[in-house]
Design a protein around this motif. Structure first.
Motif, PDB file in Angstrom:
ATOM      1  N   ASP A   1       5.959  53.613  58.920  1.00 14.46           N
ATOM      2  CA  ASP A   1       6.637  52.671  58.035  1.00 14.46           C
ATOM      3  C   ASP A   1       7.711  51.876  58.780  1.00 14.46           C
ATOM      4  O   ASP A   1       7.924  50.690  58.511  1.00 14.46           O
ATOM      5  N   PHE A   2       8.388  52.532  59.725  1.00 15.00           N
ATOM      6  CA  PHE A   2       9.385  51.837  60.548  1.00 15.00           C
ATOM      7  C   PHE A   2       8.724  50.716  61.338  1.00 15.00           C
ATOM      8  O   PHE A   2       9.217  49.586  61.398  1.00 15.00           O
ATOM      9  N   PHE A   3       7.582  51.028  61.939  1.00 17.38           N
ATOM     10  CA  PHE A   3       6.865  50.023  62.732  1.00 17.38           C
ATOM     11  C   PHE A   3       6.446  48.849  61.859  1.00 17.38           C
ATOM     12  O   PHE A   3       6.627  47.683  62.227  1.00 17.38           O
ATOM     13  N   LYS A   4       5.892  49.146  60.685  1.00 20.11           N
ATOM     14  CA  LYS A   4       5.427  48.076  59.802  1.00 20.11           C
ATOM     15  C   LYS A   4       6.580  47.191  59.331  1.00 20.11           C
ATOM     16  O   LYS A   4       6.441  45.969  59.242  1.00 20.11           O
ATOM     17  N   LYS A   5       7.745  47.804  59.045  1.00 20.33           N
ATOM     18  CA  LYS A   5       8.869  47.056  58.492  1.00 20.33           C
ATOM     19  C   LYS A   5       9.642  46.281  59.550  1.00 20.33           C
ATOM     20  O   LYS A   5      10.049  45.130  59.318  1.00 20.33           O
ATOM     21  N   TYR A   6       9.860  46.887  60.717  1.00 19.23           N
ATOM     22  CA  TYR A   6      10.757  46.283  61.699  1.00 19.23           C
ATOM     23  C   TYR A   6      10.051  45.671  62.918  1.00 19.23           C
ATOM     24  O   TYR A   6      10.674  44.918  63.671  1.00 19.23           O
ATOM     25  N   VAL A   7       8.799  46.008  63.127  1.00 25.53           N
ATOM     26  CA  VAL A   7       8.062  45.442  64.260  1.00 25.53           C
ATOM     27  C   VAL A   7       6.943  44.547  63.738  1.00 25.53           C
ATOM     28  O   VAL A   7       6.947  43.342  63.943  1.00 25.53           O
ATOM     29  N   GLY A   8       5.971  45.149  63.096  1.00 30.33           N
ATOM     30  CA  GLY A   8       4.950  44.380  62.407  1.00 30.33           C
ATOM     31  C   GLY A   8       3.907  43.704  63.266  1.00 30.33           C
ATOM     32  O   GLY A   8       3.121  42.893  62.784  1.00 30.33           O
ATOM     33  N   TRP A   9       3.879  44.004  64.543  1.00 30.92           N
ATOM     34  CA  TRP A   9       2.875  43.378  65.409  1.00 30.92           C
ATOM     35  C   TRP A   9       1.508  43.997  65.179  1.00 30.92           C
ATOM     36  O   TRP A   9       1.389  45.201  64.949  1.00 30.92           O
ATOM     37  N   ASP A  10       0.476  43.194  65.285  1.00 26.32           N
ATOM     38  CA  ASP A  10      -0.891  43.693  65.316  1.00 26.32           C
ATOM     39  C   ASP A  10      -1.279  43.822  66.788  1.00 26.32           C
ATOM     40  O   ASP A  10      -1.657  42.835  67.430  1.00 26.32           O
ATOM     41  N   LEU A  11      -1.160  45.010  67.322  1.00 31.59           N
ATOM     42  CA  LEU A  11      -1.367  45.207  68.760  1.00 31.59           C
ATOM     43  C   LEU A  11      -2.806  44.972  69.190  1.00 31.59           C
ATOM     44  O   LEU A  11      -3.087  44.800  70.376  1.00 31.59           O
ATOM     45  N   ASP A  12      -3.731  44.943  68.227  1.00 36.15           N
ATOM     46  CA  ASP A  12      -5.116  44.622  68.562  1.00 36.15           C
ATOM     47  C   ASP A  12      -5.268  43.162  68.984  1.00 36.15           C
ATOM     48  O   ASP A  12      -6.310  42.780  69.523  1.00 36.15           O
TER      49      ASP A  12
END
Length: 237
Positions: free
Chosen positions: A37-48
């Motif tokens: 959830d932290f990644f989705k909220k504060y980063v949000g990159w699609d690493l693919d």
């Protein structure tokens, strides 16, 4: 191994608390947030959307093909590391395009070569070793890789580029991770010659690749050529 790590650094948390102040000094606190959830909220990159490109001009790695390194990777079930090897001008062109799109470029290089961490300069002419010793130390980039005289040993971020009137890079702005006491508050200047000789890997947004390179990457990524575990293109990870 898991037991030893838990004894040393603790059980990996399923949830954690995190507090910070924003640019306006306003206090914020997250309580019981999961890593995902932290990644989705504060980063949000699609690493693919990102691919690893390399410049390795050795005979065993023809350009415009995809490679992986045997035993490389430290995440069980994680995505296989795959490198698309590009000629140096195509390699640099993608870095410029990504910067022009407003996005920094993660890169891997041999940071100890021809660099001064105190003043923050990376340039092939920073030290005149040949003049000092009256000896020719020159090697090509391919020769340095083949003889293990050079390899990727550090990751940094390119945040800017100085272009001439024809759009060719002259020097690059680099953000290092060694703190503000090195370079200019943590930033280095990298000459274009240094880039040519000692930059080996760039992480590039896939949308910047040509249609031909996208097709090559997607096709060959399913069965990339496997390099030996000790190949220099696996040294950084």
């Amino acid at each position: 191994i898991y037991k030893i790590l838990v004894y040393s650094v603790g059980e990996p948390p399923a949830k954690f608390d995190w507090a910070y102040r924003d640019d306006d000094k306003k206090y914020h606190k997250e309580v019981g947030i999961t890593p995902q959830d932290f990644f989705k909220k504060y980063v949000g990159w699609d690493l693919d959307n990102y691919v690893s490109t390399i410049n390795a001009p050795t005979d065993d790695k023809p350009y415009n093909h995809v490679y992986t390194v045997e035993l490389l990777g430290n995440v069980v079930g994680g995505r296989q590391v795959r490198h698309l090897n590009l000629e140096i001008n195509d390699f640099k062109s993608l870095a410029v395009k990504q910067l022009q799109s407003g996005e920094a470029v993660w890169f891997g290089s041999d940071v100890v070569k021809s660099s001064d961490r105190k003043i923050g300069i990376m340039d092939t002419k920073i030290y005149d070793l040949e003049g000092l010793f009256n000896t020719d130390f020159s090697m090509t980039k391919a020769e340095r890789l083949d003889y293990v005289e050079s390899m990727m040993d550090h990751a940094m971020v390119i945040t800017g580029v100085d272009l001439d009137e024809n759009g060719n890079p002259l020097k690059w702005k680099v953000e290092n991770s060694w703190g503000e006491k090195v370079g200019t508050k943590g930033y280095f200047v990298m000459s274009d010659d240094w880039f040519n000789e000692f930059v080996y890997q760039l992480v590039i947004n896939k949308n910047l690749l040509s249609d031909e390179l996208k097709e090559t990457f997607d096709k060959e990524s399913k069965q990339p050529k496997v390099l030996a575990p000790w190949d220099p293109m696996g040294a950084l990870a």
